[in-house]
Design a protein around this motif. Structure first.
Motif, mmCIF file in Angstrom:
data_model
loop_
_atom_site.group_PDB
_atom_site.id
_atom_site.type_symbol
_atom_site.label_atom_id
_atom_site.label_comp_id
_atom_site.label_asym_id
_atom_site.label_seq_id
_atom_site.Cartn_x
_atom_site.Cartn_y
_atom_site.Cartn_z
ATOM 1 N N ILE A 74 78.096 90.851 77.602
ATOM 2 C CA ILE A 74 79.270 90.120 78.085
ATOM 3 C C ILE A 74 79.576 88.900 77.222
ATOM 4 N N THR A 75 78.552 88.178 76.795
ATOM 5 C CA THR A 75 78.754 86.960 76.008
ATOM 6 C C THR A 75 79.412 87.275 74.666
ATOM 7 N N ALA A 76 78.901 88.268 73.975
ATOM 8 C CA ALA A 76 79.485 88.652 72.680
ATOM 9 C C ALA A 76 80.895 89.213 72.858
ATOM 10 N N ALA A 77 81.125 89.944 73.956
ATOM 11 C CA ALA A 77 82.468 90.484 74.210
ATOM 12 C C ALA A 77 83.465 89.357 74.439
ATOM 13 N N THR A 78 83.046 88.337 75.144
ATOM 14 C CA THR A 78 83.925 87.191 75.394
ATOM 15 C C THR A 78 84.236 86.463 74.089
ATOM 16 N N ARG A 79 83.228 86.277 73.263
ATOM 17 C CA ARG A 79 83.451 85.605 71.977
ATOM 18 C C ARG A 79 84.321 86.451 71.053
ATOM 19 N N GLY A 80 84.162 87.741 71.083
ATOM 20 C CA GLY A 80 85.024 88.616 70.292
ATOM 21 C C GLY A 80 86.465 88.560 70.758
ATOM 22 N N ARG A 81 86.658 88.537 72.076
ATOM 23 C CA ARG A 81 88.014 88.453 72.627
ATOM 24 C C ARG A 81 88.666 87.133 72.250
ATOM 25 N N VAL A 82 87.926 86.039 72.356
ATOM 26 C CA VAL A 82 88.465 84.730 71.972
ATOM 27 C C VAL A 82 88.811 84.724 70.484
ATOM 28 N N GLY A 83 87.967 85.329 69.660
ATOM 29 C CA GLY A 83 88.240 85.411 68.225
ATOM 30 C C GLY A 83 89.503 86.188 67.918
ATOM 31 N N VAL A 84 89.748 87.260 68.660
ATOM 32 C CA VAL A 84 90.978 88.038 68.468
ATOM 33 C C VAL A 84 92.194 87.180 68.794
ATOM 34 N N PHE A 85 92.146 86.468 69.901
ATOM 35 C CA PHE A 85 93.295 85.635 70.282
ATOM 36 C C PHE A 85 93.505 84.469 69.316
ATOM 37 N N VAL A 86 92.423 83.886 68.834
ATOM 38 C CA VAL A 86 92.540 82.786 67.867
ATOM 39 C C VAL A 86 93.124 83.291 66.553
ATOM 40 N N SER A 87 92.696 84.458 66.105
ATOM 41 C CA SER A 87 93.226 84.991 64.850
ATOM 42 C C SER A 87 94.700 85.362 64.975
ATOM 43 N N ILE A 88 95.107 85.875 66.122
ATOM 44 C CA ILE A 88 96.533 86.163 66.339
ATOM 45 C C ILE A 88 97.337 84.870 66.337
ATOM 46 N N GLY A 89 96.797 83.835 66.966
ATOM 47 C CA GLY A 89 97.467 82.529 66.967
ATOM 48 C C GLY A 89 97.560 81.936 65.574
ATOM 49 N N ALA A 90 96.499 82.069 64.781
ATOM 50 C CA ALA A 90 96.523 81.545 63.416
ATOM 51 C C ALA A 90 97.541 82.284 62.557
ATOM 52 N N ALA A 91 97.623 83.587 62.717
ATOM 53 C CA ALA A 91 98.612 84.364 61.960
ATOM 54 C C ALA A 91 100.035 83.981 62.374
ATOM 55 N N ALA A 92 100.237 83.762 63.673
ATOM 56 C CA ALA A 92 101.564 83.353 64.143
ATOM 57 C C ALA A 92 101.934 81.967 63.613
ATOM 58 N N LEU A 93 100.978 81.048 63.598
ATOM 59 C CA LEU A 93 101.253 79.710 63.074
ATOM 60 C C LEU A 93 101.509 79.740 61.569
ATOM 61 N N ALA A 94 100.801 80.584 60.853
ATOM 62 C CA ALA A 94 101.045 80.702 59.413
ATOM 63 C C ALA A 94 102.434 81.278 59.147
ATOM 64 N N GLY A 95 102.829 82.267 59.928
ATOM 65 C CA GLY A 95 104.179 82.813 59.790
ATOM 66 C C GLY A 95 105.243 81.802 60.157
ATOM 67 N N ALA A 96 104.980 81.016 61.181
ATOM 68 C CA ALA A 96 105.917 79.962 61.557
ATOM 69 C C ALA A 96 105.960 78.879 60.488
ATOM 70 N N GLY A 97 104.830 78.664 59.806
ATOM 71 C CA GLY A 97 104.801 77.688 58.722
ATOM 72 C C GLY A 97 105.698 78.093 57.568
ATOM 73 N N VAL A 98 105.749 79.380 57.279
ATOM 74 C CA VAL A 98 106.642 79.874 56.228
ATOM 75 C C VAL A 98 108.094 79.615 56.613
ATOM 76 N N ALA A 99 108.439 79.932 57.844
ATOM 77 C CA ALA A 99 109.812 79.713 58.309
ATOM 78 C C ALA A 99 110.158 78.227 58.309
ATOM 79 N N TRP A 100 109.214 77.384 58.729
ATOM 80 C CA TRP A 100 109.438 75.931 58.776
ATOM 81 C C TRP A 100 109.624 75.375 57.366
ATOM 82 N N LEU A 101 108.801 75.800 56.420
ATOM 83 C CA LEU A 101 108.919 75.323 55.048
ATOM 84 C C LEU A 101 110.242 75.760 54.436
#
Length: 88
Positions: free
Chosen positions: A51-78
């Protein structure tokens, strides 16, 4: 008499664009790799009952999706700022 800034007098605009573009590309590559690795960890640990590793994996997936979205938004902002900067 109107006074406007002369943006052609500022050097290094093309260098700034290439540096920021390279950094955003690296960010997107790292985010995709992080998404793949975390999704694998989430899937394997969920199937084995860790359960602990599954939770950390799930959090990592959401963080990576957020980072990709912010990077894409950074391109649009620039791009927006560069377009506005030339019209001032």
């Amino acid at each position: 008499m109107d006074v406007y800034p002369d943006f052609d007098a500022v050097g290094g605009r093309s260098t700034l664009i290439s540096i920021v573009g390279a950094l955003l590309t690296i960010t997107l590559i790292v985010a995709v790799l992080m998404l793949i690795i975390c999704a694998i960890v989430w899937a394997v640990s969920s199937s084995t009952g860790n359960i602990t590793a599954a939770t950390r994996g799930r959090v990592g997936v959401f963080v990576s999706i957020g980072a990709a979205a912010l990077a894409g938004a950074g391109v649009a902002w620039l791009n927006f700022l560069l377009r506005v900067g030339t019209t001032l």
